[in-house]
Design a protein around this motif. Structure first.
Motif, mmCIF file in Angstrom:
data_model
loop_
_atom_site.group_PDB
_atom_site.id
_atom_site.type_symbol
_atom_site.label_atom_id
_atom_site.label_comp_id
_atom_site.label_asym_id
_atom_site.label_seq_id
_atom_site.Cartn_x
_atom_site.Cartn_y
_atom_site.Cartn_z
ATOM 1 N N PRO A 70 0.811 -1.236 0.000
ATOM 2 C CA PRO A 70 0.000 0.000 0.000
ATOM 3 C C PRO A 70 0.837 1.275 0.000
ATOM 4 N N ALA A 71 1.881 1.301 0.802
ATOM 5 C CA ALA A 71 2.743 2.481 0.824
ATOM 6 C C ALA A 71 3.491 2.641 -0.491
ATOM 7 N N ALA A 72 3.937 1.522 -1.063
ATOM 8 C CA ALA A 72 4.653 1.582 -2.340
ATOM 9 C C ALA A 72 3.736 2.064 -3.454
ATOM 10 N N GLU A 73 2.496 1.606 -3.436
ATOM 11 C CA GLU A 73 1.535 2.063 -4.440
ATOM 12 C C GLU A 73 1.263 3.551 -4.302
ATOM 13 N N GLY A 74 1.175 4.023 -3.043
ATOM 14 C CA GLY A 74 0.982 5.453 -2.822
ATOM 15 C C GLY A 74 2.150 6.266 -3.348
ATOM 16 N N MET A 75 3.364 5.766 -3.125
ATOM 17 C CA MET A 75 4.549 6.451 -3.624
ATOM 18 C C MET A 75 4.520 6.537 -5.145
ATOM 19 N N ARG A 76 4.200 5.432 -5.795
ATOM 20 C CA ARG A 76 4.161 5.416 -7.258
ATOM 21 C C ARG A 76 3.100 6.375 -7.794
ATOM 22 N N THR A 77 1.943 6.382 -7.160
ATOM 23 C CA THR A 77 0.869 7.282 -7.596
ATOM 24 C C THR A 77 1.276 8.742 -7.455
ATOM 25 N N ARG A 78 1.920 9.091 -6.333
ATOM 26 C CA ARG A 78 2.353 10.480 -6.133
ATOM 27 C C ARG A 78 3.393 10.887 -7.168
ATOM 28 N N MET A 79 4.319 9.996 -7.455
ATOM 29 C CA MET A 79 5.349 10.314 -8.449
ATOM 30 C C MET A 79 4.740 10.582 -9.818
ATOM 31 N N LEU A 80 3.720 9.808 -10.184
ATOM 32 C CA LEU A 80 3.126 9.941 -11.507
ATOM 33 C C LEU A 80 2.173 11.130 -11.609
ATOM 34 N N SER A 81 1.620 11.546 -10.489
ATOM 35 C CA SER A 81 0.608 12.605 -10.520
ATOM 36 C C SER A 81 1.182 14.005 -10.309
ATOM 37 N N GLN A 82 2.429 14.123 -9.897
ATOM 38 C CA GLN A 82 3.021 15.431 -9.655
ATOM 39 C C GLN A 82 3.151 16.226 -10.948
ATOM 40 N N ASP A 83 3.012 17.556 -10.839
ATOM 41 C CA ASP A 83 3.332 18.387 -11.986
ATOM 42 C C ASP A 83 4.840 18.358 -12.206
ATOM 43 N N GLU A 84 5.278 18.790 -13.387
ATOM 44 C CA GLU A 84 6.669 18.661 -13.774
ATOM 45 C C GLU A 84 7.608 19.380 -12.820
ATOM 46 N N ALA A 85 7.241 20.590 -12.415
ATOM 47 C CA ALA A 85 8.117 21.373 -11.531
ATOM 48 C C ALA A 85 8.289 20.684 -10.185
ATOM 49 N N SER A 86 7.197 20.173 -9.635
ATOM 50 C CA SER A 86 7.269 19.508 -8.336
ATOM 51 C C SER A 86 8.077 18.218 -8.429
ATOM 52 N N TYR A 87 7.885 17.481 -9.520
ATOM 53 C CA TYR A 87 8.631 16.238 -9.679
ATOM 54 C C TYR A 87 10.126 16.518 -9.780
ATOM 55 N N ARG A 88 10.495 17.512 -10.585
ATOM 56 C CA ARG A 88 11.908 17.833 -10.741
ATOM 57 C C ARG A 88 12.517 18.331 -9.441
ATOM 58 N N ALA A 89 11.736 19.088 -8.685
ATOM 59 C CA ALA A 89 12.230 19.548 -7.382
ATOM 60 C C ALA A 89 12.464 18.365 -6.457
ATOM 61 N N GLY A 90 11.597 17.365 -6.543
ATOM 62 C CA GLY A 90 11.777 16.172 -5.715
ATOM 63 C C GLY A 90 13.009 15.391 -6.097
ATOM 64 N N VAL A 91 13.266 15.300 -7.412
ATOM 65 C CA VAL A 91 14.477 14.613 -7.873
ATOM 66 C C VAL A 91 15.707 15.319 -7.327
ATOM 67 N N SER A 92 15.728 16.645 -7.439
ATOM 68 C CA SER A 92 16.888 17.408 -6.961
ATOM 69 C C SER A 92 17.092 17.229 -5.462
ATOM 70 N N ALA A 93 15.994 17.189 -4.717
ATOM 71 C CA ALA A 93 16.100 17.077 -3.265
ATOM 72 C C ALA A 93 16.687 15.748 -2.829
ATOM 73 N N THR A 94 16.464 14.712 -3.608
ATOM 74 C CA THR A 94 16.958 13.385 -3.217
ATOM 75 C C THR A 94 18.453 13.219 -3.447
ATOM 76 N N LEU A 95 19.046 14.117 -4.205
ATOM 77 C CA LEU A 95 20.447 13.935 -4.577
ATOM 78 C C LEU A 95 21.416 14.254 -3.454
ATOM 79 N N LYS A 96 20.988 15.053 -2.500
ATOM 80 C CA LYS A 96 21.886 15.432 -1.413
ATOM 81 C C LYS A 96 22.202 14.200 -0.570
ATOM 82 N N GLY A 97 23.443 14.021 -0.293
ATOM 83 C CA GLY A 97 23.859 12.878 0.514
ATOM 84 C C GLY A 97 24.174 11.638 -0.288
ATOM 85 N N LEU A 98 24.073 11.694 -1.625
ATOM 86 C CA LEU A 98 24.386 10.533 -2.438
ATOM 87 C C LEU A 98 25.849 10.471 -2.837
ATOM 88 N N VAL A 99 26.517 11.628 -2.845
ATOM 89 C CA VAL A 99 27.893 11.696 -3.313
ATOM 90 C C VAL A 99 28.572 12.872 -2.624
#
Length: 308
Positions: free
Chosen positions: A171-200
């Motif tokens: 259920p949580a995984a399905e919610g995550m997938r739905t949110r990722m697909l339903s976001q507008d482009e700006a919000s999705y890109r902002a989310g991608v950028s936010a996840t990058l901190k701490g990866l390298v």
């Protein structure tokens, strides 16, 4: 419980949401081969000798492995460096006859090994690529001579809840997938950028990683993340026959209470059914160990694949 799931998925996104690439200049200065296509996979073959299939992670280009491949050339290694369709600007491809994207990619990679007649290759994967490497070695145990897993777990859903099952996290995984697909482009890109901190470690990498993340197919990214959260490979690891090396990272999570030993214990629990697995932890590297701790990773891989 909801907070636990949210924390787990934030960790999942940080772990798997951007294995993107070195600069084009660094890549092409080390490689002159023309990439080839096989069932929509892009594969660059570099060097002569023992075949090593190198699979990058979610949204990643094969350039992730450029420095590692270059370092192995003195050991007579032939790198087969993969970019998966839908990631880092490569056109996406879905098999209409298959529901599971990961299984489809696994089968395409296995078909590549067979078609190119790679004899007992090493398979090496980072992040989602490591997950695929495990699936391949489970599916065809006799095919691979060695397996190298870089910062990947056998069941991501159990990161914060050891009692979690593939069914309980759906259920949580399905919610995550739905949110990722339903976001507008700006919000999705902002989310991608936010996840990058701490990866390298190197902040100069972040812009490159963001570019590759934004060039990836959102639907493929969301599906791949969903499947990784809901597939539990732990019970099937005893089917792997090849010696396996797992290289782990912990330092990025020190601010949240992680220690080298606590993270190593998590890895040992996840890989408990894989007989003879060797687990090594980087001292200070983040998720992109091939960039953050390159000499350590290269030495670990070199010694492991050379062992009798």
């Amino acid at each position: 419980m909801q907070l636990v799931f949210q924390s787990a998925f934030r960790l999942a996104f940080r772990l798997f949401a951007a294995s993107f690439a070195l600069s084009f200049a660094a890549w092409h200065s080390a490689h002159a081969a023309t990439p080839q296509r096989f069932q929509d996979l892009q594969v660059e073959v570099v060097g002569e000798g023992r075949p090593v299939l190198m699979i990058p992670g979610l949204n990643s280009a094969g350039e992730t492995w450029a420095e590692t491949c270059a370092a192995l050339q003195g050991d007579r290694v032939q790198c087969h460096i993969v970019t998966l369709p839908g990631f880092a600007g490569l056109p996406s491809a879905r098999d209409a006859n298959k529901d599971a994207w990961l299984a489809d990619m696994r089968d395409r990679l296995l078909a590549y090994v067979d078609a190119r007649k790679l004899k007992h290759p090493v398979v090496m994967g980072h992040s989602l690529g490591g997950f695929l490497a495990m699936e391949m070695a489970i599916r065809q145990p006799a095919t691979f001579d060695r397996v190298v897993i870089v910062d990947t777990l056998a069941f991501l859903g159990a990161v914060q809840n050891a009692a979690a099952t593939a069914e309980s996290v759906k259920p949580a995984a399905e919610g995550m997938r739905t949110r990722m697909l339903s976001q507008d482009e700006a919000s999705y890109r902002a989310g991608v950028s936010a996840t990058l901190k701490g990866l390298v470690h190197d902040p100069r990498r972040v812009e490159t990683l963001t570019t590759w993340g934004n060039a990836s197919d959102r639907a493929i990214t969301a599906e791949a993340m969903y499947e990784m959260m809901t597939i539990d490979l732990r019970g099937s690891l005893d089917q792997i026959r090849a010696p396996t090396l797992v290289l782990g990272a912990w330092a990025a999570y020190a601010p949240y209470g992680a220690t080298k030993e606590s993270t190593a214990a998590l890895y040992r629990a996840q890989y408990a059914k894989l007989d003879g697995v060797r687990i090594e932890m980087s001292e200070g590297g983040y998720h992109f160990l091939m960039w953050d701790d390159p000499q350590w990773l290269q030495q670990q891989v070199r010694e492991f694949i050379a062992a009798k």
